[in-house]
Design a protein around this motif. Structure first.
Motif, PDB file in Angstrom:
ATOM      1  N   LEU A 134       0.823  -1.207   0.000  1.00  0.00           N
ATOM      2  CA  LEU A 134       0.000   0.000   0.000  1.00  0.00           C
ATOM      3  C   LEU A 134       0.863   1.265   0.000  1.00  0.00           C
ATOM      4  CD1 LEU A 134      -2.830  -0.993   2.512  1.00  0.00           C
ATOM      5  CD2 LEU A 134      -3.022  -0.751   0.031  1.00  0.00           C
ATOM      6  N   LEU A 135       1.910   1.273   0.820  1.00  0.00           N
ATOM      7  CA  LEU A 135       2.760   2.459   0.895  1.00  0.00           C
ATOM      8  C   LEU A 135       3.530   2.663  -0.404  1.00  0.00           C
ATOM      9  CD1 LEU A 135       3.713   4.760   2.684  1.00  0.00           C
ATOM     10  CD2 LEU A 135       5.524   3.263   3.558  1.00  0.00           C
ATOM     11  N   MET A 136       3.997   1.575  -1.012  1.00  0.00           N
ATOM     12  CA  MET A 136       4.714   1.715  -2.281  1.00  0.00           C
ATOM     13  C   MET A 136       3.781   2.143  -3.403  1.00  0.00           C
ATOM     14  SD  MET A 136       8.030   1.027  -2.038  1.00  0.00           S
ATOM     15  CE  MET A 136       8.481   0.515  -3.693  1.00  0.00           C
ATOM     16  N   SER A 137       2.556   1.644  -3.413  1.00  0.00           N
ATOM     17  CA  SER A 137       1.613   1.974  -4.487  1.00  0.00           C
ATOM     18  C   SER A 137       1.036   3.359  -4.334  1.00  0.00           C
ATOM     19  CB  SER A 137       0.490   0.937  -4.535  1.00  0.00           C
ATOM     20  OG  SER A 137       0.997  -0.355  -4.775  1.00  0.00           O
ATOM     21  N   GLY A 138       0.718   3.761  -3.110  1.00  0.00           N
ATOM     22  CA  GLY A 138       0.122   5.073  -2.890  1.00  0.00           C
ATOM     23  C   GLY A 138      -1.313   5.112  -3.385  1.00  0.00           C
ATOM     24  N   GLY A 139      -1.798   6.322  -3.697  1.00  0.00           N
ATOM     25  CA  GLY A 139      -3.162   6.482  -4.161  1.00  0.00           C
ATOM     26  C   GLY A 139      -4.172   6.649  -3.051  1.00  0.00           C
ATOM     27  N   PHE A 140      -3.731   6.844  -1.834  1.00  0.00           N
ATOM     28  CA  PHE A 140      -4.643   7.043  -0.699  1.00  0.00           C
ATOM     29  C   PHE A 140      -3.975   8.011   0.276  1.00  0.00           C
ATOM     30  CE2 PHE A 140      -1.746   3.828   0.696  1.00  0.00           C
ATOM     31  CZ  PHE A 140      -1.594   4.033   2.058  1.00  0.00           C
ATOM     32  N   ALA A 141      -4.791   8.664   1.091  1.00  0.00           N
ATOM     33  CA  ALA A 141      -4.307   9.594   2.129  1.00  0.00           C
ATOM     34  C   ALA A 141      -3.370  10.651   1.547  1.00  0.00           C
ATOM     35  CB  ALA A 141      -3.601   8.819   3.254  1.00  0.00           C
ATOM     36  N   GLY A 142      -3.630  11.045   0.317  1.00  0.00           N
ATOM     37  CA  GLY A 142      -2.813  12.086  -0.295  1.00  0.00           C
ATOM     38  C   GLY A 142      -1.507  11.624  -0.896  1.00  0.00           C
ATOM     39  N   LEU A 143      -1.226  10.308  -0.859  1.00  0.00           N
ATOM     40  CA  LEU A 143       0.011   9.787  -1.436  1.00  0.00           C
ATOM     41  C   LEU A 143      -0.117   9.683  -2.948  1.00  0.00           C
ATOM     42  CD1 LEU A 143       0.890   6.952   1.114  1.00  0.00           C
ATOM     43  CD2 LEU A 143       1.858   9.251   0.981  1.00  0.00           C
TER      44      LEU A 143
END
Length: 361
Positions: A134-143
């Motif tokens: 999730l952290l590498m992909s991003g796309g949530f919480a402003g990432l």
């Protein structure tokens, strides 16, 4: 004239222990001389003749030592590749968490972290694996969303090695139990076919099947990233080797263990979970560590699939025009990393072997 007295017995034992026969003493001297020459060459290249990272790149031209300025310029690219520069903190966090959890597992296996239970470790793995993706992909919480095609360098190496091993180990234990048991012949034969078949194929073949054949078996309009497909292939491949290591531990147990568990009123599942598997895993730990080291190093083979792990990004760092003379610095960076990580795994294996020997004595 009084003849000289022979050396004391203890001194002769020490000399024999260190020197041995004349042939072994000569081999030891030659080996020590070669090791000294290699150590001096490395010291001269890395420090004495090296170019400081504070000096400009122009000073590295024609230098006989290492160009430390190259690491200052290219270290982030070798670590994270084409991942967006402003988002490098995300793969850095993923790498730090995966490394910390791997070290914690190694220390827990050697008895250094007795306060950290196996249940807590399993819960951490179950949380860290999806969180890493999730952290590498991003796309949530402003990432910012980042496609898997831009995952390069160290994060890819750790995801395809650490996470693959973490997922393959429980699958290997299940396969080992199914092959060892005789209650369900169909499942036993299926486990035998899977293990022997998977171990009979080269790893590169399994990787190509995972990347190019696996997407064809999915429903139409379903896309799977090469990194994820490679991870799946590595999980099923390494599980077969872990299964054989655990099965060796199960076969080394005396048949009376199962009989004693049955006499206590334990079911087959309880006897396997509480009596047989704990002993089998303890006995197979050195072999499992050896398989882990091999699986970790073999992850670099993903470069043949076009996946840019640490080795590929190091090659890309000196492939740019004007940087071709720094290939040694780039590959030295990769070599030192693998040396240190494999040294830690080897230390874990030695500690397990030492503790097993102490218990047997």
């Amino acid at each position: 004239m009084i003849p000289p007295s022979p050396p004391p017995e203890a001194r002769r034992d020490i000399l024999k222990q260190w020197a041995g026969t004349p042939v072994t003493a000569l081999v030891s001297l030659v080996s020590a001389a070669v090791a000294a020459l290699v150590a001096w060459g490395l010291l001269d290249w890395a420090l004495l003749s090296a170019v400081s990272p504070l000096r400009p790149m122009a000073d590295c031209t024609g230098a006989s030592g290492a160009c430390w300025r190259f690491y200052a310029e290219k270290s982030r690219f070798m670590l994270f590749g084409t991942y967006p520069y402003a988002e490098h903190w995300r793969p850095a966090v993923v790498c730090a968490v995966l490394l910390a959890l791997s070290v914690a597992v190694g220390l827990r296996m050697t008895g250094r972290l007795r306060g950290l239970g196996s249940t807590a470790l399993m819960a951490m793995w179950c949380a860290v694996i999806p969180a890493s993706f999730l952290l590498m992909s991003g796309g949530f919480a402003g990432l910012v969303p980042v496609d898997m095609s831009r995952w390069n360098g160290m994060p890819v190496l750790l995801i395809l090695s650490v996470i693959a091993i973490a997922l393959a180990f429980p699958l290997g234990v299940v396969l080992a139990v199914l092959r060892h048991q005789t209650r369900w012949p169909v499942l036993r034969r299926a486990a035998i076919v899977y293990i022997e078949g998977m171990r009979g194929f080269p790893m590169v073949t399994v990787l190509f099947v995972g990347v190019f054949v696996l997407p064809l078996t999915l429903p139409p309009d379903t896309r799977i990233s090469p990194v994820l497909a490679t991870l799946i292939a590595l999980v099923f491949f390494h599980a077969s080797y872990f299964a054989e290591d655990v099965r060796g531990g199960l076969q080394s147990l005396h048949g009376g263990q199962q009989e004693a568990a049955s006499a206590l009123g334990l079911s087959w599942v309880q006897s396997m979970r509480l009596v047989l598997l704990p002993q089998a895993l303890t006995r197979s730990l050195p072999a499992l560590v050896n398989s882990v080291i091999g699986a970790y190093k073999d992850t670099s083979l993903v470069v043949v699939l076009g996946i840019h792990d640490l080795t590929a990004t190091a090659r890309m760092a000196f492939s740019e025009p004007g940087w071709g003379q720094f290939a040694l610095e780039a590959y030295a960076f990769v070599g030192v990393w693998f040396l240190l990580s494999c040294a830690f795994l080897s230390w874990v294996g030695r500690e397990l072997h030492r503790s097993a020997g102490a218990k047997s004595r």
